[in-house]
Scaffold this active site. Structure first.
Site, PDB file in Angstrom:
ATOM      1  N   LEU B 100       0.827  -1.207   0.000  1.00  0.00           N
ATOM      2  CA  LEU B 100       0.000   0.000   0.000  1.00  0.00           C
ATOM      3  C   LEU B 100       0.858   1.251   0.000  1.00  0.00           C
ATOM      4  O   LEU B 100       2.022   1.215   0.415  1.00  0.00           O
ATOM      5  CB  LEU B 100      -0.911  -0.048   1.230  1.00  0.00           C
ATOM      6  CG  LEU B 100      -1.755  -1.348   1.276  1.00  0.00           C
ATOM      7  CD1 LEU B 100      -2.154  -1.677   2.692  1.00  0.00           C
ATOM      8  CD2 LEU B 100      -2.951  -1.223   0.352  1.00  0.00           C
ATOM      9  N   PRO B 101       0.293   2.376  -0.456  1.00  0.00           N
ATOM     10  CA  PRO B 101       1.139   3.557  -0.651  1.00  0.00           C
ATOM     11  C   PRO B 101       1.584   4.276   0.620  1.00  0.00           C
ATOM     12  O   PRO B 101       2.622   4.928   0.590  1.00  0.00           O
ATOM     13  CB  PRO B 101       0.286   4.483  -1.523  1.00  0.00           C
ATOM     14  CG  PRO B 101      -1.088   3.947  -1.502  1.00  0.00           C
ATOM     15  CD  PRO B 101      -1.034   2.528  -1.059  1.00  0.00           C
ATOM     16  N   ASN B 105      -3.214   4.319   4.584  1.00  0.00           N
ATOM     17  CA  ASN B 105      -3.815   3.231   3.813  1.00  0.00           C
ATOM     18  C   ASN B 105      -3.644   1.901   4.532  1.00  0.00           C
ATOM     19  O   ASN B 105      -4.560   1.088   4.587  1.00  0.00           O
ATOM     20  CB  ASN B 105      -3.166   3.135   2.429  1.00  0.00           C
ATOM     21  CG  ASN B 105      -3.301   4.410   1.638  1.00  0.00           C
ATOM     22  OD1 ASN B 105      -2.313   5.093   1.385  1.00  0.00           O
ATOM     23  ND2 ASN B 105      -4.524   4.762   1.281  1.00  0.00           N
ATOM     24  N   THR B 131       5.988   0.613   2.343  1.00  0.00           N
ATOM     25  CA  THR B 131       7.005   1.361   3.082  1.00  0.00           C
ATOM     26  C   THR B 131       6.284   2.388   3.939  1.00  0.00           C
ATOM     27  O   THR B 131       5.713   3.346   3.425  1.00  0.00           O
ATOM     28  CB  THR B 131       7.980   2.061   2.126  1.00  0.00           C
ATOM     29  OG1 THR B 131       8.712   1.063   1.422  1.00  0.00           O
ATOM     30  CG2 THR B 131       8.966   2.926   2.899  1.00  0.00           C
ATOM     31  N   LYS B 206      15.150  -0.202   5.762  1.00  0.00           N
ATOM     32  CA  LYS B 206      14.929   0.479   4.486  1.00  0.00           C
ATOM     33  C   LYS B 206      15.098   1.987   4.618  1.00  0.00           C
ATOM     34  O   LYS B 206      15.773   2.616   3.801  1.00  0.00           O
ATOM     35  CB  LYS B 206      13.541   0.167   3.933  1.00  0.00           C
ATOM     36  CG  LYS B 206      13.285   0.993   2.687  1.00  0.00           C
ATOM     37  CD  LYS B 206      12.217   0.517   1.780  1.00  0.00           C
ATOM     38  CE  LYS B 206      12.171   1.472   0.577  1.00  0.00           C
ATOM     39  NZ  LYS B 206      11.063   1.211  -0.307  1.00  0.00           N
ATOM     40  N   LYS B 281       9.543  11.298   0.213  1.00  0.00           N
ATOM     41  CA  LYS B 281       8.628  10.540   1.085  1.00  0.00           C
ATOM     42  C   LYS B 281       9.408   9.687   2.085  1.00  0.00           C
ATOM     43  O   LYS B 281       9.119   9.684   3.285  1.00  0.00           O
ATOM     44  CB  LYS B 281       7.713   9.638   0.242  1.00  0.00           C
ATOM     45  CG  LYS B 281       6.727   8.813   1.069  1.00  0.00           C
ATOM     46  CD  LYS B 281       6.363   7.481   0.406  1.00  0.00           C
ATOM     47  CE  LYS B 281       5.802   6.507   1.432  1.00  0.00           C
ATOM     48  NZ  LYS B 281       5.712   5.121   0.924  1.00  0.00           N
TER      49      LYS B 281
END
Lengths: 333, 333, 333, 333
Positions: B100-101, B105, B131, B206, B281
């Protein structure tokens, strides 16, 4: 792949390069042995001392000067001729190497009342191995050129250890046709001599490398710290970074987190290595060069400030990887 | 030497790893073929679409859901069962992957009115490859655990290209004894599956990597720019950095200066690669994690601001190495 | 409440001070009228031109020089004596004012081949109103002192408008007993003459003020932008800040957000005022001074970088409050 | 000129405003006396305790709750009704004020298992005076609205001293028609109640002010430090800044350099005032708001990092003006 200029740490930087070059370097030096004319050396401090000794070892008669007479005594015993001023050196040698702590010292030694330029001979080759503002190098070059002599900047990487071992790296700026003549001398003190371009580019290459080094060291320190606080094991995080796009020399060769690597300053309470105060000095030069050329360097400038704050907070003599310690110390609350 | 997670650029990252793993991965998948139970997949966007297809290719029946019904049509034709809500997926599959973005979400899909948790079966394995903020991952894990199921975070590196080729890298956080079960599925979509530690550490790994990447990319860009303005040839400077302590992935594998390397976005007007807006982001997530854990990240925070300014100045869709262009554009005076 | 040095904006800075001082200033000038000896003026550019004219208006015979002969013509018509070099000026006048664009120009005019020092008379008073590196001012002072003359640095605040109106502010560094002699001249061109301390402190005061100005301007711009994005009305936010601890000159007198105030550059598409490129220059001087004195200036250094980036992005000629525009432009996505 | 929200320092902020408002405030309160219905108060810590007492002093019956039962005892003696949960408060009062340390606490108190929303009555007015993320305020407002009640955010300026003296400043966000009802209560605890706009703008105003305050405080500290190192007397420099464009609240009202002003924390070894750790918290909220709204805040973000580093270096409990001390400490070399 081998690597790593600029620091005189415990690791044997440039080992691969050194081995490859060993043969040819030896050849160059021995070939030159027969007809060796004296070489001037001005600035016999922590770095200049072992460098000048390596010249002597390679059979060059040395004409020495240092502003502190006691720095010269040792060289008298080694058979060097000690003089009273840079001008005197210039009178007796047509190849001179200078190794000085800062721009003002270099200006004084070249253009001062008893400076080299007072008595420099036409055709002399003047090599400045100090780390200074490249724009000062350019001005010195102009002044030297007016006297019919040649100036090259050739700052070094590798620190005192590499100076002793004779495996410094020289980054050389100046007229290309004079590069071989400069290299003949420099290869006696270093294992790697890189031609960088016109006058000032030797300095430029050095301060560029050290600026990027400082940025990636601070970046590595804050990233490792963040990861640890988020629950990651430091060794595992280093491993992940090093096989990923975050990889850099500071993460894979000189990791700042105690316990991640051996044989680096972080494994030894940040002793040895490349001092925070020296890094702050080089970042200051980068900053001045960036200001003079109107180049935005947002992270380089911030790195400068952080190393400056560290100096103000008692980290001046620790290795520059101590930025990890600076950032992570526990909160008092 | 191997290298390079996190971007789905033109280069074939992890190729070496992929080749080595190819055999065993194939084995794992074929062994599982016989008894394959359905796998749920929620989020069929740019990344989820090719990931789910790779699951189908490996013989897994897929139970699909996406908030946009049209995203599901293609999967119906491929034999997947399409459902009306995350809850429906949870009713029919006990292994579910979500892609999912953003954090909100993910929260909705798991804990919303028709979310997974409304109908999740005991013992289900829920793997979130989005992420997102690691603290959100931890909260979702708690909520999932209350229902007697297992949650793992497994964000990916590699972008759309790697998703299609099935050679993503997964960084996995969660209970260690469930890692093999997760890996069985993930290895069908990626070539590298790294266990990072407890829940949230996959996200942590990450965002840590991408933060250091952003710092060293900006650092490389400003260093190259400074060197060029000081008279250095860009290729020569890159060479010097790469054999020195300034070396990093951004300087030796993804150099941001046009003309220095081929096959990278800087050679193609900064098209392709990893968009500035996506980097902004991820840096935002790093910033939030650092704020929440009270960790100082002075350069990471500045990198965030610079990518944010670039987004505001029309660079949102360019590769993140375009920071070189952002910094160097000529002065109007 | 009175206030505001350093910019030559549309507002009538220092109006209050000017009125109060008008009487005494007039007195000083008229008293001096009777016995007026010539005053040298070197540097007749945008600022020097109106300054020299004000000296003439106050009855001082002017001995003029500019590197561009055409800049002198106008002064010939006004009765000034035009010379061929700074040295010639020094031969004919024992009080000289210099107004030059940068440190190298100042060095040339004082110490160059035809510089002031070639023919300066003992006891002369040399006042440099250029904005330059304070360490250069100190070096010039030493060189001047060696010739038996006196040097003072006296950079100005107020821009071209204030130079024309004769209400500049001078910040003066040098030997205190010479301050009155300097003030006698400077008060003809300015409304405020502040004694700051030994040589170089005039420059120091100016660059300190402008550094803090730049920091608080950027801070105001990003704060207003954040508040607006969070739903606050800009006028209301400005009002809240101005009655609170966030209040600063940039928020209450020179607000960078269009529509909040009238009569400031932000109300006029950032035209007029104090150019971004000039602010970048002053921040560069601050940066060099900080580097030389090893002073950490984390925000000053970042402000410098931001104005440098703005110059690279086409804002060079806009007022420095245009940083609001630089930060806020809409995202392309 | 009057000024200065946000800190509870030694100075009597808002004195002027207070005097002016005294009359009308008293009137409002006494008029309301006759028909006073109970007011709920949740969170009786350092700030909530004196605030609730002021409500009692103005004649409001208080229904109290705190997660630590001992915090309530004192209020029982004062005649307040003590309850077992936020839900219980909501059952007995239709006007409730909450004063909590952070976003998660606020979320728990409103939406938790025994939260306000479990038993809130239709038409209730819920005022949250905590300083939290404005996006959390907005979410709480939505949840409250669903229950048919009204939510307003009303964070305070002024610290414990102002809370005791009843002269806090409230910055209020929410539906405008409810503002008068909120003000009736808030004016019993504060001397200034500012309407800022829709829900969340109270928080926005507060974090905007504190972000600009932090930037100008650090800017003032580094500017003063630079000036001192360049030879300026600190008092003289402060005077010059304060009559110039560098002027700000931190330079003219709360100067961080010892010896420049009296009655401020810098005159008292940085004790009292507004703690560094609190400033770091508010800057963290600003950072999160900026990240969420994709707003570049380059200096605000750097200020956050600097206060975070100070917390890590033992300055957590000192007044935030101690950044001067942090930056200037002598070098060890």
């Amino acid at each position: 792949m081998a690597a790593a200029v600029v620091l005189g740490g415990p690791a044997g930087w440039w080992r691969w390069h050194r081995r490859v070059r060993a043969a040819s370097a030896a050849m160059v030096c021995s070939r030159a042995m027969a007809s060796k004319t004296p070489v001037g050396f001005i600035g016999l401090g922590n770095m200049g001392n072992p460098m000048a000794k390596n010249l002597i070892k390679h059979g060059y008669p040395v004409i020495a000067y240092d502003v502190f007479p006691e720095a010269c005594k040792e060289f008298q015993d080694l058979g060097a001729q000690v003089t009273d001023s840079p001008a005197d050196v210039a009178e007796r040698a047509d190849r001179i190497i200078t190794m000085l702590p800062s721009s003002p010292n270099a200006i004084e030694v070249y253009t001062g009342a008893n400076g080299i330029l007072k008595k420099v001979k036409k055709g002399s080759l003047l090599i400045d191995s100090s780390t200074i503002d490249p724009s000062v190098s350019k001005e010195l070059a102009k002044a030297v050129e007016k006297m019919g002599a040649v100036f090259m900047d050739a700052p070094v990487s590798g620190g005192v250890g590499a100076a002793r071992a004779g495996n410094l790296t020289f980054m050389v700026g100046g007229v290309e046709q004079e590069f071989d003549a400069a290299k003949e001398l420099l290869i006696c003190m270093g294992s790697n001599v890189v031609y960088c371009g016109e006058v000032g580019t030797g300095q430029a290459a050095k301060i560029c490398n050290n600026m990027l080094l400082a940025i990636s060291m601070i970046g590595t320190a804050e990233t490792m710290n963040l990861g640890i606080r988020l629950g990651l094991d430091p060794k595992l995080l280093a491993k992940i970074l090093n096989m990923s796009s975050g990889r850099c020399w500071s993460s894979d060769t000189y990791n700042p987190v105690p316990g991640v690597m051996e044989g680096v300053p972080s494994a030894n309470n940040y002793q040895g290595g490349f001092g925070t105060t020296l890094m702050a000095k080089d970042l200051g030069l980068a900053q001045i060069s960036a200001t003079n050329t109107k180049t935005p360097v947002p992270l380089g400038s911030q790195a400068h400030q952080i190393y400056r704050m560290m100096c103000a907070k008692g980290y001046a003599l620790k290795d520059f990887s101590a930025v990890f310690q600076f950032l992570r110390e526990e909160e008092s609350l």
